[in-house]
Design a protein around this motif. Sequence first.
Motif, PDB file in Angstrom:
ATOM      1  N   CYS A 146      19.600 103.428  19.028  1.00  0.00           N
ATOM      2  CA  CYS A 146      20.551 104.492  18.695  1.00  0.00           C
ATOM      3  C   CYS A 146      19.769 105.751  18.354  1.00  0.00           C
ATOM      4  CB  CYS A 146      21.467 104.094  17.527  1.00  0.00           C
ATOM      5  SG  CYS A 146      20.669 104.071  15.910  1.00  0.00           S
ATOM      6  N   GLY A 147      20.415 106.892  18.496  1.00  0.00           N
ATOM      7  CA  GLY A 147      19.857 108.144  18.002  1.00  0.00           C
ATOM      8  C   GLY A 147      18.844 108.835  18.874  1.00  0.00           C
ATOM      9  N   ARG A 235      18.432 107.365   4.796  1.00  0.00           N
ATOM     10  CA  ARG A 235      19.172 108.640   4.776  1.00  0.00           C
ATOM     11  C   ARG A 235      18.822 109.445   3.539  1.00  0.00           C
ATOM     12  NH1 ARG A 235      23.038 110.888   2.268  1.00  0.00           N
ATOM     13  NH2 ARG A 235      23.419 109.019   0.996  1.00  0.00           N
ATOM     14  N   GLU A 236      18.790 108.769   2.387  1.00  0.00           N
ATOM     15  CA  GLU A 236      18.437 109.455   1.137  1.00  0.00           C
ATOM     16  C   GLU A 236      17.032 110.041   1.217  1.00  0.00           C
ATOM     17  OE1 GLU A 236      18.786 106.662  -2.005  1.00  0.00           O
ATOM     18  OE2 GLU A 236      20.921 106.275  -1.670  1.00  0.00           O
ATOM     19  N   CYS A 237      16.127 109.330   1.887  1.00  0.00           N
ATOM     20  CA  CYS A 237      14.727 109.758   1.987  1.00  0.00           C
ATOM     21  C   CYS A 237      14.487 110.663   3.191  1.00  0.00           C
ATOM     22  CB  CYS A 237      13.817 108.529   2.073  1.00  0.00           C
ATOM     23  SG  CYS A 237      13.835 107.512   0.581  1.00  0.00           S
ATOM     24  N   ARG A 238      15.560 110.979   3.923  1.00  0.00           N
ATOM     25  CA  ARG A 238      15.540 111.938   5.031  1.00  0.00           C
ATOM     26  C   ARG A 238      14.553 111.537   6.124  1.00  0.00           C
ATOM     27  NH1 ARG A 238      14.386 117.158   1.611  1.00  0.00           N
ATOM     28  NH2 ARG A 238      13.142 115.590   0.517  1.00  0.00           N
ATOM     29  N   LEU A 239      14.594 110.267   6.507  1.00  0.00           N
ATOM     30  CA  LEU A 239      13.786 109.798   7.627  1.00  0.00           C
ATOM     31  C   LEU A 239      14.377 110.294   8.943  1.00  0.00           C
ATOM     32  CD1 LEU A 239      12.536 107.976   5.461  1.00  0.00           C
ATOM     33  CD2 LEU A 239      12.646 106.093   7.084  1.00  0.00           C
ATOM     34  N   ARG A 240      13.522 110.391   9.970  1.00  0.00           N
ATOM     35  CA  ARG A 240      14.045 110.779  11.282  1.00  0.00           C
ATOM     36  C   ARG A 240      14.105 109.613  12.257  1.00  0.00           C
ATOM     37  NH1 ARG A 240       8.669 112.766  11.737  1.00  0.00           N
ATOM     38  NH2 ARG A 240       7.657 112.406  13.750  1.00  0.00           N
ATOM     39  N   ALA A 241      13.361 108.524  11.968  1.00  0.00           N
ATOM     40  CA  ALA A 241      13.393 107.383  12.895  1.00  0.00           C
ATOM     41  C   ALA A 241      12.914 106.125  12.202  1.00  0.00           C
ATOM     42  CB  ALA A 241      12.528 107.662  14.126  1.00  0.00           C
ATOM     43  N   ILE A 242      13.342 104.993  12.743  1.00  0.00           N
ATOM     44  CA  ILE A 242      12.887 103.678  12.296  1.00  0.00           C
ATOM     45  C   ILE A 242      12.435 102.907  13.530  1.00  0.00           C
ATOM     46  CG2 ILE A 242      13.545 101.474  11.249  1.00  0.00           C
ATOM     47  CD1 ILE A 242      15.629 103.010   9.602  1.00  0.00           C
ATOM     48  N   GLY A 243      11.200 102.439  13.506  1.00  0.00           N
ATOM     49  CA  GLY A 243      10.676 101.631  14.595  1.00  0.00           C
ATOM     50  C   GLY A 243      10.555 100.179  14.170  1.00  0.00           C
ATOM     51  N   LEU A 244      11.048  99.266  15.004  1.00  0.00           N
ATOM     52  CA  LEU A 244      11.050  97.832  14.696  1.00  0.00           C
ATOM     53  C   LEU A 244      10.410  97.074  15.849  1.00  0.00           C
ATOM     54  CD1 LEU A 244      14.780  97.695  13.570  1.00  0.00           C
ATOM     55  CD2 LEU A 244      12.806  97.734  12.047  1.00  0.00           C
ATOM     56  N   GLN A 260      25.776 103.349  11.343  1.00  0.00           N
ATOM     57  CA  GLN A 260      25.418 104.102  10.141  1.00  0.00           C
ATOM     58  C   GLN A 260      24.179 104.954  10.406  1.00  0.00           C
ATOM     59  OE1 GLN A 260      25.332 101.538   6.718  1.00  0.00           O
ATOM     60  NE2 GLN A 260      24.261 102.994   5.443  1.00  0.00           N
ATOM     61  N   ALA A 261      23.204 104.394  11.135  1.00  0.00           N
ATOM     62  CA  ALA A 261      21.996 105.150  11.472  1.00  0.00           C
ATOM     63  C   ALA A 261      22.331 106.337  12.375  1.00  0.00           C
ATOM     64  CB  ALA A 261      20.979 104.236  12.147  1.00  0.00           C
ATOM     65  N   GLU A 262      23.188 106.096  13.364  1.00  0.00           N
ATOM     66  CA  GLU A 262      23.606 107.172  14.283  1.00  0.00           C
ATOM     67  C   GLU A 262      24.262 108.301  13.502  1.00  0.00           C
ATOM     68  OE1 GLU A 262      23.647 108.782  17.927  1.00  0.00           O
ATOM     69  OE2 GLU A 262      23.467 106.596  17.991  1.00  0.00           O
ATOM     70  N   ALA A 263      25.157 107.946  12.574  1.00  0.00           N
ATOM     71  CA  ALA A 263      25.856 108.961  11.786  1.00  0.00           C
ATOM     72  C   ALA A 263      24.902 109.753  10.901  1.00  0.00           C
ATOM     73  CB  ALA A 263      26.932 108.291  10.931  1.00  0.00           C
ATOM     74  N   ALA A 264      23.814 109.101  10.476  1.00  0.00           N
ATOM     75  CA  ALA A 264      22.838 109.764   9.607  1.00  0.00           C
ATOM     76  C   ALA A 264      21.784 110.534  10.396  1.00  0.00           C
ATOM     77  CB  ALA A 264      22.154 108.724   8.723  1.00  0.00           C
ATOM     78  N   GLY A 265      21.858 110.471  11.736  1.00  0.00           N
ATOM     79  CA  GLY A 265      20.876 111.173  12.552  1.00  0.00           C
ATOM     80  C   GLY A 265      19.513 110.497  12.576  1.00  0.00           C
ATOM     81  N   ILE A 266      19.508 109.176  12.373  1.00  0.00           N
ATOM     82  CA  ILE A 266      18.251 108.419  12.344  1.00  0.00           C
ATOM     83  C   ILE A 266      18.168 107.567  13.614  1.00  0.00           C
ATOM     84  CG2 ILE A 266      16.911 106.662  11.119  1.00  0.00           C
ATOM     85  CD1 ILE A 266      18.438 107.550   8.567  1.00  0.00           C
ATOM     86  N   ALA A 267      17.136 107.774  14.397  1.00  0.00           N
ATOM     87  CA  ALA A 267      16.927 106.950  15.588  1.00  0.00           C
ATOM     88  C   ALA A 267      16.390 105.590  15.174  1.00  0.00           C
ATOM     89  CB  ALA A 267      15.934 107.629  16.523  1.00  0.00           C
ATOM     90  N   VAL A 268      16.861 104.544  15.842  1.00  0.00           N
ATOM     91  CA  VAL A 268      16.326 103.194  15.640  1.00  0.00           C
ATOM     92  C   VAL A 268      15.775 102.733  16.985  1.00  0.00           C
ATOM     93  CG1 VAL A 268      16.812 100.821  14.952  1.00  0.00           C
ATOM     94  CG2 VAL A 268      17.984 102.718  13.805  1.00  0.00           C
ATOM     95  N   VAL A 269      14.509 102.294  16.967  1.00  0.00           N
ATOM     96  CA  VAL A 269      13.785 102.042  18.205  1.00  0.00           C
ATOM     97  C   VAL A 269      13.112 100.676  18.150  1.00  0.00           C
ATOM     98  CG1 VAL A 269      12.067 102.964  19.813  1.00  0.00           C
ATOM     99  CG2 VAL A 269      13.262 104.506  18.235  1.00  0.00           C
ATOM    100  N   GLY A 270      13.235  99.907  19.227  1.00  0.00           N
ATOM    101  CA  GLY A 270      12.491  98.671  19.363  1.00  0.00           C
ATOM    102  C   GLY A 270      11.139  98.942  19.987  1.00  0.00           C
ATOM    103  N   LEU A 271      10.072  98.589  19.297  1.00  0.00           N
ATOM    104  CA  LEU A 271       8.703  98.894  19.730  1.00  0.00           C
ATOM    105  C   LEU A 271       7.999  97.652  20.235  1.00  0.00           C
ATOM    106  CD1 LEU A 271       7.594 101.054  16.655  1.00  0.00           C
ATOM    107  CD2 LEU A 271       8.471 101.894  18.848  1.00  0.00           C
ATOM    108  N   GLU A 272       7.250  97.789  21.311  1.00  0.00           N
ATOM    109  CA  GLU A 272       6.419  96.703  21.798  1.00  0.00           C
ATOM    110  C   GLU A 272       5.144  96.646  20.954  1.00  0.00           C
ATOM    111  OE1 GLU A 272       7.343  94.619  23.913  1.00  0.00           O
ATOM    112  OE2 GLU A 272       8.688  95.535  25.386  1.00  0.00           O
TER     113      GLU A 272
END
Length: 276
Positions: A146-147, A235-244, A260-272
């Motif tokens: 997302c994001g 969101r509180e810590c104003r992150l821009r992305a989460i990589g998993l 919730q991440a999309e609404a907060a403007g936080i990208a969530v990414v699956g990383l190799e």
Amino acid sequence: MAKPVLGLIAGSGPLPFEVAQAARERGLCVAIAAIEDNTDPKIEQEADGPFQWLNAGELGRLIEFLKAAGAREVILAGAVSKAEILRNPGRLRPDARARALLSSLVARGDDAILRAVASELESEGLCVVESTRYLGERMVRAGVLCGGPLDESTRADLELGMRVVQSLGVHDVGQACLVRQGTVLAVEALEGTDRMLRRGAEFGSGAVLVKAAKPEQDMRFDVPVIGAGTIEIARECRLRAIGLEAGRTLVLEQARTLAQAEAAGIAVVGLERESA
């Protein structure tokens, strides 16, 4: 015909709830052992078999409970706070079996202790299986969840974060770090991801969080997860992305969490995982 019984050793967080729900959907009866001072009391509502509160040190009583429940498989899900035990050692009341186990350990890291507990359970005929056994559809896939799309700076920070977390995992230190513009702001240790995020957020907004399994991760326990609570703190810590790490991390309550991440403007990414 009686349903097969899953023995669930429930620690803190939302993971035990998801495991219990997914197991029931597969037609299993769920017997739950909840850990005092760790497990959400609402977990009792998820048991459709026996339920018992236990101290983290009551290994013998835990084994007796699981065997009496008729558990064919056992899953350990959720954390037991080592930090709280270190702050107040009196909370851990090890029985004779737990004391014998602890005295036999050379290393006292989380993985060593959990593997030893699993070995004790299996010595009694209790089959300890992966905490993700019934959660395959919740495992993170590679790519932007997302994001997106991601800019070059964000991708570079995510890649750096993955390298850092891989190096931490070799030493059984932690499973997460916080990076911004090529600088590592914080790494996870005993305090856990949420406190690490708040600590790193003191250095400003726009960082990325990366979580990954340890190189030799035993998937029976301590699998890295995020959920709606993680997104709220991000969101509180104003992150821009989460990589998993793809294939070895979980998104709990997936639809809700990603929305919730999309609404907060936080990208969530699956990383190799990066090759050695």
